[in-house]
Design an enzyme around this catalytic site. Structure first.
Site, PDB file in Angstrom:
ATOM      1  N   HIS A  12       0.866  -1.187   0.000  1.00 34.62           N
ATOM      2  CA  HIS A  12       0.000   0.000   0.000  1.00 34.62           C
ATOM      3  C   HIS A  12       0.893   1.224   0.000  1.00 34.62           C
ATOM      4  CE1 HIS A  12      -3.837   2.104   1.087  1.00 34.62           C
ATOM      5  NE2 HIS A  12      -2.981   2.974   1.589  1.00 34.62           N
ATOM      6  N   TYR A  22     -15.933   6.601   2.911  1.00 30.94           N
ATOM      7  CA  TYR A  22     -14.494   6.381   2.929  1.00 30.94           C
ATOM      8  C   TYR A  22     -14.193   4.901   3.102  1.00 30.94           C
ATOM      9  CZ  TYR A  22      -9.609   6.649   4.399  1.00 30.94           C
ATOM     10  OH  TYR A  22      -8.252   6.464   4.510  1.00 30.94           O
ATOM     11  N   HIS A  82      -1.125   2.599  11.518  1.00 33.71           N
ATOM     12  CA  HIS A  82       0.131   3.328  11.632  1.00 33.71           C
ATOM     13  C   HIS A  82       0.062   4.435  12.682  1.00 33.71           C
ATOM     14  CE1 HIS A  82      -2.203   5.760   8.799  1.00 33.71           C
ATOM     15  NE2 HIS A  82      -1.342   6.747   8.911  1.00 33.71           N
ATOM     16  N   HIS A 139      -6.334  12.603  13.763  1.00 29.59           N
ATOM     17  CA  HIS A 139      -5.392  11.665  14.353  1.00 29.59           C
ATOM     18  C   HIS A 139      -4.091  12.420  14.571  1.00 29.59           C
ATOM     19  CE1 HIS A 139      -8.050   8.714  11.979  1.00 29.59           C
ATOM     20  NE2 HIS A 139      -8.444   8.726  13.246  1.00 29.59           N
ATOM     21  N   HIS A 193      -3.834   4.806  14.497  1.00 24.66           N
ATOM     22  CA  HIS A 193      -5.104   4.786  13.779  1.00 24.66           C
ATOM     23  C   HIS A 193      -4.992   3.854  12.583  1.00 24.66           C
ATOM     24  CE1 HIS A 193      -2.652   8.074  12.159  1.00 24.66           C
ATOM     25  NE2 HIS A 193      -3.291   7.925  10.998  1.00 24.66           N
ATOM     26  N   GLU A 247      -3.009  14.425  11.208  1.00 24.26           N
ATOM     27  CA  GLU A 247      -3.854  14.126  10.059  1.00 24.26           C
ATOM     28  C   GLU A 247      -5.307  14.490  10.365  1.00 24.26           C
ATOM     29  OE1 GLU A 247      -3.399  10.055   8.969  1.00 24.26           O
ATOM     30  OE2 GLU A 247      -1.232  10.186   8.705  1.00 24.26           O
TER      31      GLU A 247
END
Length: 446
Positions: A294, A352, A337, A367, A373, A343
Site C-alpha cells: 500500500h 471512505y 500506523h 489523528h 489509527h 492528520e
C-alpha cells in the site's frame, strides 16, 4: 468567469482586463504617470520584494479607487474564530466529528464571516511569527451583502462540501462547487454568495503559500497538472454604498472592521502571478500501486505549503479519489500506523473505504502526532479474506486530508461547544481480535 493558469510562481505572468474597458491594462510599464481610464495603480505583494525570482509573487491592480481609502479599523467579535491553542487541555485521543450543523435560514441568517459562520476546529503556531496553521469549518445560509473579508495572516484553502459558493474577488469571480477547491491568498479581499444551506472546510497556513509538490521520479506528468488550475477574469463594479461597505480584516488572529463608501471590487484590469485560483478534483491524475503493498498517502498530494526543512510540509492537501485497486497479495486499505504528522480528514461525499460507517460527509476526524489509527475492525476482517481482483476503489467518494508537521491543538469549540464529537469513535477498533497462531503455516508466504 475563470481562465486557465498555473500556480506556484515560476515566473508565470497572467493578465486580464474587463471587456467593458478595452486597453485598461497599461502597456510597457506597471505604474505610468496617468493610468488608462484614470485608474489607480496598486501592487499586491505576496512575498518579500527580494525573494528569488521563482518565489517572487505579486500582482498589479488597476482600480477605480485604491484600497487605502477607508475609515480606521476597529475590533469586532471573533465568535468561534480563534488562534488561542490553550483554551482546553491537550487531547491525544483519536477524534471524530459528526457532520457539523448548518444553521437554518428560517432561524438565523448567517453569512460566511458572521459571528457564527467561521469556526476554528484546531491548529498550531502563531500568525505573528508567520509560522503555523489553522483548520476551520464554515457553516452559513445567506450571502454576504456589502461586506468583504481579507486575511492578513495567511492563505485560505477552501473545500466546499455542501452547496456551491460564488466568490467575488478583486481579480474577478469564481464559482466553486463541492469536489472543487479554491485558494484565496494572503491579503486578497473577497465576498461569498451562497444559494442555501452551505458547509465546507478551510485550511489556513501562515508564512507560506501553497504550491504544487515536486514530482521527483514520477516524472513530468501526474498528480495535479498546472494547466487545470483556473484564475478569475477581471470584473469590476463601480458602485457607491451610502450606508457604508464593511471590510473585515483577520489580523494577528483577531477580526477588525472598517467602513468605506465604495465597493472594493473595483479592479478594472490586473496582471501578475499572485492571484486566487480554483481546481476541480476530478482532474487529479492518480498515481497508485500496481504490484503489491500500500503506497503512502503522499502520492495523493494536490498542494503543499513547504517548511524550511526539505521534504517536511507545514501542510499538505491530500485527496483519496476514485481509482483502481490492483495490488496483489496485499491488504489493500490503509495500514495501521502512527506517524510524526497530524492528520485531519474530511469527507466531501460518499463512503471512505477504511471507515464506511460513522465517518460521514460534512464531518471530520483528527489523528494527532503518534496517535495510532487505521481501518476499523469490520474493514480489516473483510479485506483480510477478500478475493483480490482488480476493483474500483472509492467510486462516488471524495475524502481528503489536511496533513501537517505541527502538533495541532483542538479548540474549545471543537471539543465542547460544537457538540459534534463522536464519543464512541474508539469503539470501531474494539472488536479487533488476536489471530496469532505460533504453529500457523501460510502457503502464500512460503
Amino acid at each position: 468567469m475563470t481562465a486557465r493558469g498555473e500556480i506556484g510562481g515560476f515566473g508565470n505572468e497572467f493578465s486580464s482586463e474587463d471587456s467593458r474597458c478595452p486597453g485598461s491594462l497599461p502597456e510597457g510599464q506597471n505604474n505610468p504617470q496617468v493610468c488608462p481610464y484614470g485608474l489607480y495603480a496598486e501592487q499586491l505583494s505576496g512575498s518579500a520584494f527580494t525573494c528569488p525570482r521563482p518565489a517572487n509573487k505579486r500582482s498589479w491592480l488597476y482600480r477605480i479607487l485604491p484600497s487605502v481609502k477607508h475609515k480606521p479599523f476597529t475590533a469586532v467579535p471573533c465568535g468561534n474564530l480563534t488562534e488561542n491553542w490553550n483554551e482546553v487541555e491537550p487531547d491525544p485521543n483519536q477524534l471524530r466529528w459528526l457532520p457539523f450543523i448548518v444553521p437554518k435560514s428560517t432561524e438565523k441568517k448567517v453569512d460566511f464571516v458572521a459571528v457564527s459562520g467561521l469556526h476554528t476546529v484546531c491548529g498550531a503556531g502563531d500568525a505573528k511569527t508567520r509560522n503555523g496553521i489553522a483548520i476551520h469549518v464554515y457553516t452559513c445560509n445567506t450571502s454576504m451583502v456589502d461586506r468583504c473579508f481579507n486575511n492578513s495572516d495567511g492563505d485560505f484553502l477552501i473545500v466546499p462540501q455542501q452547496g456551491e459558493i460564488l466568490i467575488t474577488t478583486e481579480f474577478g469571480k469564481m464559482m466553486v462547487e463541492p469536489n472543487e477547491i479554491c485558494v484565496i491568498q494572503q491579503g486578497m479581499r473577497f465576498s461569498v454568495d451562497v444559494f442555501g444551506e452551505t458547509r465546507g472546510y478551510i485550511l489556513e497556513v501562515y508564512g507560506a503559500h501553497f504550491e504544487l509538490p515536486d514530482l521527483g521520479p514520477i516524472g513530468a506528468n501526474g498528480l495535479a497538472n498546472p494547466r487545470d488550475f483556473l484564475c478569475p477574469v477581471a470584473w469590476y463594479e463601480d458602485r457607491t454604498v451610502a450606508t457604508g461597505y464593511t471590510v473585515i480584516n483577520k489580523y494577528q488572529g483577531k477580526l477588525f472592521a472598517c467602513q468605506q463608501d465604495f465597493s472594493p471590487f473595483n479592479v478594472v484590469a490586473w496582471h501578475g502571478n499572485y492571484t486566487p485560483y480554483k481546481y476541480n478534483l476530478n482532474n487529479f491524475m492518480v498515481i497508485n500501486c500496481v504490484a503489491f503493498d500500500h503506497a503512502d498517502p503522499s502520492i495523493f498530494t494536490v498542494l503543499t505549503a513547504k517548511s524550511t526543512r526539505p521534504g517536511v510540509a507545514i501542510a499538505d492537501f491530500v485527496i483519496f479519489p476514485p481509482r483502481w485497486g490492483v495490488a496483489d497479495r496485499t491488504f489493500r486499505p490503509p495500514y495501521y500506523h502512527r506517524n510524526c504528522m497530524s492528520e485531519f480528514m474530511g469527507l466531501i461525499k460518499g463512503h471512505y473505504e477504511a471507515k464506511e460507517e460513522g465517518f460521514q460527509p460534512g464531518g471530520a476526524s483528527l489523528h494527532s502526532i503518534m496517535t495510532p489509527h487505521g481501518p476499523d475492525a469490520d474493514c480489516f476482517e473483510k479485506n483480510s479474506v477478500a478475493e483480490l481482483q482488480p476493483e474500483r476503489v472509492a467510486e462516488g467518494t471524495m475524502a481528503f486530508m489536511f496533513e501537517s508537521s505541527f502538533s495541532m491543538a483542538v479548540t474549545k469549540w471543537g471539543l465542547q461547544t460544537c457538540q459534534r464529537v463522536d464519543k464512541s469513535y474508539y469503539q470501531c477498533w474494539e472488536p479487533l481480535r488476536s489471530h496469532f497462531n505460533p504453529n500457523w503455516n501460510n502457503p502464500i508466504l512460503v
